[in-house]
Design an enzyme around this catalytic site. Sequence first.
Site, mmCIF file in Angstrom:
data_model
loop_
_atom_site.group_PDB
_atom_site.id
_atom_site.type_symbol
_atom_site.label_atom_id
_atom_site.label_comp_id
_atom_site.label_asym_id
_atom_site.label_seq_id
_atom_site.Cartn_x
_atom_site.Cartn_y
_atom_site.Cartn_z
ATOM 1 N N HIS A 1 5.079 35.518 23.238
ATOM 2 C CA HIS A 1 5.731 34.531 22.378
ATOM 3 C C HIS A 1 7.144 34.985 22.061
ATOM 4 O O HIS A 1 7.361 36.112 21.609
ATOM 5 C CB HIS A 1 4.938 34.349 21.078
ATOM 6 C CG HIS A 1 5.452 33.242 20.205
ATOM 7 N ND1 HIS A 1 5.102 31.930 20.400
ATOM 8 C CD2 HIS A 1 6.305 33.255 19.145
ATOM 9 C CE1 HIS A 1 5.699 31.176 19.493
ATOM 10 N NE2 HIS A 1 6.441 31.962 18.718
ATOM 11 N N SER A 2 8.130 34.104 22.290
ATOM 12 C CA SER A 2 9.537 34.371 21.996
ATOM 13 C C SER A 2 10.008 35.628 22.737
ATOM 14 O O SER A 2 9.964 35.672 23.967
ATOM 15 C CB SER A 2 9.728 34.474 20.477
ATOM 16 O OG SER A 2 11.090 34.431 20.119
ATOM 17 N N TYR A 3 10.433 36.654 22.026
ATOM 18 C CA TYR A 3 10.800 37.934 22.662
ATOM 19 C C TYR A 3 9.668 38.430 23.564
ATOM 20 O O TYR A 3 9.902 38.943 24.671
ATOM 21 C CB TYR A 3 11.090 38.949 21.564
ATOM 22 C CG TYR A 3 11.131 40.401 21.984
ATOM 23 C CD1 TYR A 3 12.229 40.927 22.664
ATOM 24 C CD2 TYR A 3 10.081 41.264 21.660
ATOM 25 C CE1 TYR A 3 12.279 42.263 23.021
ATOM 26 C CE2 TYR A 3 10.121 42.603 22.004
ATOM 27 C CZ TYR A 3 11.218 43.106 22.692
ATOM 28 O OH TYR A 3 11.261 44.434 23.040
#
Length: 231
Positions: free
Chosen positions: A71-73
């Site tokens: 998720h994200s990074y």
Amino acid sequence: MNLYCIPYAGCSARVYDSWQQHLPDHVTVVPLELPGRGSRCVEEPIDELAALLADLYQQLDPGSPYALFGHSYGAVIAFELAKLLRAKGDPEPSALLLSASRAPRLLGADADTHRLSDAELTERLAELGGTPQELLENEELMEIYLPVIRADYRILGEYGTGTPGRVGCPVVAFYGDADDEADLASVEEWAHYTDGSFGVRKIHGDHFFLHAAESELVAAVEAVCTKGESS
């Protein structure tokens, strides 16, 4: 199937602890903890991509069926981990699941975040909304937390904005319909980073739909893992 999950910047992999209760027994959630947080909080955080990938690679068993989620990074790290597996000649994941992340060439907005002062970085975290307010207001805890988040943002900041290679496995990208950080257009760009199939899934919520829409997201992840719904 093992579902290896990588958290977003500054977060512990314990964020995935509740996922198993939403999934069938044949899908095993395996949170990948990064140094400096959670069960590895006594370790120094890693702020260099190659070293972090080497660390995470040791936690994998690519000889068994598996998928990667980030998720994200964590999505960027999952992508790079899949590239490493391909380069080593290991079996690639049955699916690479990328959540709430702009494609690599669009990550320039985070380039200088790790250089912010402690006060500026704290303000930035408050704007993003993924850090509990009680943590942001606790100076002692922030002294521990800031080096962790700064290490993650340094990796992002030095990552570059080109097209850093491709994977060969199917890729599915998830985006929040109210996410200003990674909207549909920026998520669709991930199609250029795989030689396999590509699909996009909409989830209700902002950048942190991982929390607010957990059951919806996990159901979508299960569909990909168990039914191969990548297109």
